[in-house]
Design a protein around this motif. Structure first.
Motif, PDB file in Angstrom:
ATOM      1  N   ILE A  10       0.845  -1.205   0.000  1.00 36.71           N
ATOM      2  CA  ILE A  10       0.000   0.000   0.000  1.00 36.71           C
ATOM      3  C   ILE A  10       0.875   1.248   0.000  1.00 36.71           C
ATOM      4  O   ILE A  10       0.574   2.247  -0.683  1.00 36.71           O
ATOM      5  N   SER A  11       1.989   1.194   0.744  1.00 34.02           N
ATOM      6  CA  SER A  11       2.903   2.341   0.765  1.00 34.02           C
ATOM      7  C   SER A  11       3.464   2.613  -0.620  1.00 34.02           C
ATOM      8  O   SER A  11       3.568   3.766  -1.049  1.00 34.02           O
ATOM      9  N   ALA A  12       3.835   1.555  -1.333  1.00 32.22           N
ATOM     10  CA  ALA A  12       4.358   1.733  -2.693  1.00 32.22           C
ATOM     11  C   ALA A  12       3.276   2.272  -3.620  1.00 32.22           C
ATOM     12  O   ALA A  12       3.538   3.121  -4.475  1.00 32.22           O
ATOM     13  N   PHE A  13       2.032   1.792  -3.451  1.00 34.57           N
ATOM     14  CA  PHE A  13       0.929   2.220  -4.296  1.00 34.57           C
ATOM     15  C   PHE A  13       0.618   3.692  -4.102  1.00 34.57           C
ATOM     16  O   PHE A  13       0.238   4.391  -5.045  1.00 34.57           O
ATOM     17  N   THR A  14       0.801   4.176  -2.881  1.00 34.17           N
ATOM     18  CA  THR A  14       0.493   5.580  -2.591  1.00 34.17           C
ATOM     19  C   THR A  14       1.705   6.487  -2.759  1.00 34.17           C
ATOM     20  O   THR A  14       1.638   7.671  -2.429  1.00 34.17           O
ATOM     21  N   GLY A  15       2.827   5.925  -3.210  1.00 36.69           N
ATOM     22  CA  GLY A  15       3.995   6.745  -3.479  1.00 36.69           C
ATOM     23  C   GLY A  15       4.957   6.878  -2.323  1.00 36.69           C
ATOM     24  O   GLY A  15       5.977   7.578  -2.443  1.00 36.69           O
ATOM     25  N   GLU A  16       4.686   6.214  -1.185  1.00 39.73           N
ATOM     26  CA  GLU A  16       5.593   6.288  -0.030  1.00 39.73           C
ATOM     27  C   GLU A  16       6.687   5.233  -0.207  1.00 39.73           C
ATOM     28  O   GLU A  16       6.717   4.200   0.464  1.00 39.73           O
ATOM     29  N   MET A  17       7.617   5.497  -1.110  1.00 40.38           N
ATOM     30  CA  MET A  17       8.640   4.524  -1.449  1.00 40.38           C
ATOM     31  C   MET A  17       9.610   4.271  -0.301  1.00 40.38           C
ATOM     32  O   MET A  17      10.134   3.156  -0.167  1.00 40.38           O
ATOM     33  N   THR A  18       9.857   5.277   0.515  1.00 44.34           N
ATOM     34  CA  THR A  18      10.776   5.081   1.658  1.00 44.34           C
ATOM     35  C   THR A  18      10.228   4.043   2.624  1.00 44.34           C
ATOM     36  O   THR A  18      10.950   3.118   3.056  1.00 44.34           O
ATOM     37  N   ASP A  19       8.928   4.203   2.966  1.00 44.09           N
ATOM     38  CA  ASP A  19       8.300   3.211   3.854  1.00 44.09           C
ATOM     39  C   ASP A  19       8.310   1.821   3.217  1.00 44.09           C
ATOM     40  O   ASP A  19       8.552   0.814   3.888  1.00 44.09           O
ATOM     41  N   PHE A  20       8.032   1.781   1.920  1.00 46.64           N
ATOM     42  CA  PHE A  20       8.018   0.495   1.209  1.00 46.64           C
ATOM     43  C   PHE A  20       9.371  -0.204   1.292  1.00 46.64           C
ATOM     44  O   PHE A  20       9.450  -1.401   1.621  1.00 46.64           O
TER      45      PHE A  20
END
Length: 416
Positions: free
Chosen positions: A55-65
């Motif tokens: 979900i983090s990657a899908f929403t653009g939060e690549m650092t969390d991903f």
């Protein structure tokens, strides 16, 4: 078994190996490494972390991903590599012991690999051999076997041909039978192999312990904790979405807030912390020459309060220490010790723990003594007799079961 003193023919031995299978324990095939690795992602907490990272990657939060994926993959990889290396070490240790057996086939003595011993083979055994199959004793000469592997009893047992006693009910009392995997302590024997491989007494035990073990209490607890976190996270996310919907907040903004809440509630470092902690425990155990095949078992061992065992010989050193040597009146007697020492010193064959205790207790000079003859211990006489002389006199020193010795005595010595 349709066997005679000439042993099986090579053709008959091959036929029986095809019929009964090789003389090895049942081999449980392992899953491919990729399947074993992927199966470690079944933990609810790991699944939750993977969903959160996606979900983090899908929403653009690549650092969390990236952070979550690194933690999850590192944790699973550490777990997998540690247990795989331990399993390979245990398997290598098992295969490094290449055992052969001496059998009679076509009236010839042959040395064959243990795996090729077949039911009906005549096997020759001597001190230091490992018994290659369950079987009956045909001939024996001062033949003692240590069966601690199966019974927990640390003292050797004498084996001899003949019928069993009527009160024989267990392996320890089966004096006319030998069992695969037990070592020969002394003497020699000829046996008839009856059962091999998984059909043997030790084969049944080996089969039970090589099956896939049930989950440990630690694994069950972490699984339940993961399910709890998963349920709480889903409930809170749905609750946040419902509240925001009732307050007419923008749907996208509410969804992003719920995702941030889910990621924040998920303990990303927990799998990594657990794996590193258990791996450190495995390394510590390895320094003590212990192979840990399953990391989760370390927690079970550490949480143990009481260990129950049914055999004292399993935990003790199986050593006897001589504390006193007394005469019939209970007074300390150096003569009693001297006689016992002479008997134990000149006795040949297998030294019992009692002999070792007597010889370790005190050194007595025996240079003036010479052994003339000996009647070794057997389970009918239940005593050992040693005849010695010192140039002036001859002594017949007899040591054995108290009731046997007392039954033979006509008088006894007093202090005076």
């Amino acid at each position: 078994m349709n066997a005679d003193s000439n042993g099986l023919s090579n053709a008959e031995a091959l036929s029986r190996l095809i019929k009964y299978g090789p003389n090895i324990f049942r081999d449980h095939h392992e899953l491919p490494l990729l399947i074993q690795f992927l199966s470690r992602f079944k933990n609810p907490l790991t699944i939750l972390l993977l969903v959160a990272s996606a979900i983090s990657a899908f929403t653009g939060e690549m650092t969390d991903f990236v952070i979550i994926m690194v933690m999850v993959i590192s944790s699973v990889t550490l777990d997998f590599v540690q247990e795989h290396r331990a399993s390979k070490a245990a398997e290598s240790l098992r295969r490094s012991v290449s055992v052969c057996a001496i059998v009679i086939r076509d009236n010839k003595t042959l040395e064959v690999p243990l795996v090729n011993v077949a039911p009906g083979d005549i096997v020759l055994l001597s001190a230091g051999d490992i018994i290659p199959a369950d079987g009956f004793v045909l001939e024996a000469d001062d033949f003692f076997v240590k069966q601690a592997l199966l019974t927990g009893e640390s003292y050797p047992v004498e084996k001899k041909p003949g019928p069993l006693a009527s009160d024989s009910i267990d392996l320890q009392s089966a004096t006319n039978a030998v069992f695969m995997g037990t070592p020969v302590v002394s003497g020699s024997a000829k046996i008839l192999a009856v059962k091999t491989g998984a059909s043997t007494a030790i084969g049944a035990i080996a089969d039970s312990i090589t099956r896939h073990p049930p989950p440990t209490s630690f694994e069950i607890s972490t699984h339940r904790f993961g399910l709890l976190i998963l349920r709480l996270t889903i409930l809170l996310v749905l609750f946040v979405l419902l509240v925001n919907a009732l307050m007419h907040k923008p749907l996208l903004e509410s969804f992003l807030f719920a995702v941030a809440l889910a990621v924040g509630l998920t303990p990303e470092l927990l799998p990594m912390v657990v794996s590193v902690t258990l791996a450190r425990g495995a390394v510590s155990m390895a320094r003590k020459q212990v192979i840990v095949k399953r990391l989760a078992s370390i927690q079970n061992l550490g949480s143990m309060d009481i260990l129950c065992t049914d055999k004292t010989g399993t935990l003790t050193e199986a050593r006897i220490t001589l504390q006193q040597h007394v005469d019939p009146q209970g007074n300390g007697s150096e003569r009693v010790l001297e006689l016992a020492y002479l008997n134990s010193f000149f006795e040949t064959g297998l030294k019992s723990p009692l002999d070792e205790a007597i010889l370790d207790h005190k050194n007595i000079v025996v240079d003036v003594w010479k052994k003339i003859d000996e009647i070794p211990f057997d389970f009918e006489r239940r005593r050992v007799s040693v005849l010695v002389e010192n140039g002036e006199s001859q002594w017949l020193v007899v040591k054995g079961a108290p009731e046997e010795i007392i039954g033979l005595c006509t008088c006894y010595s007093v202090t005076s």
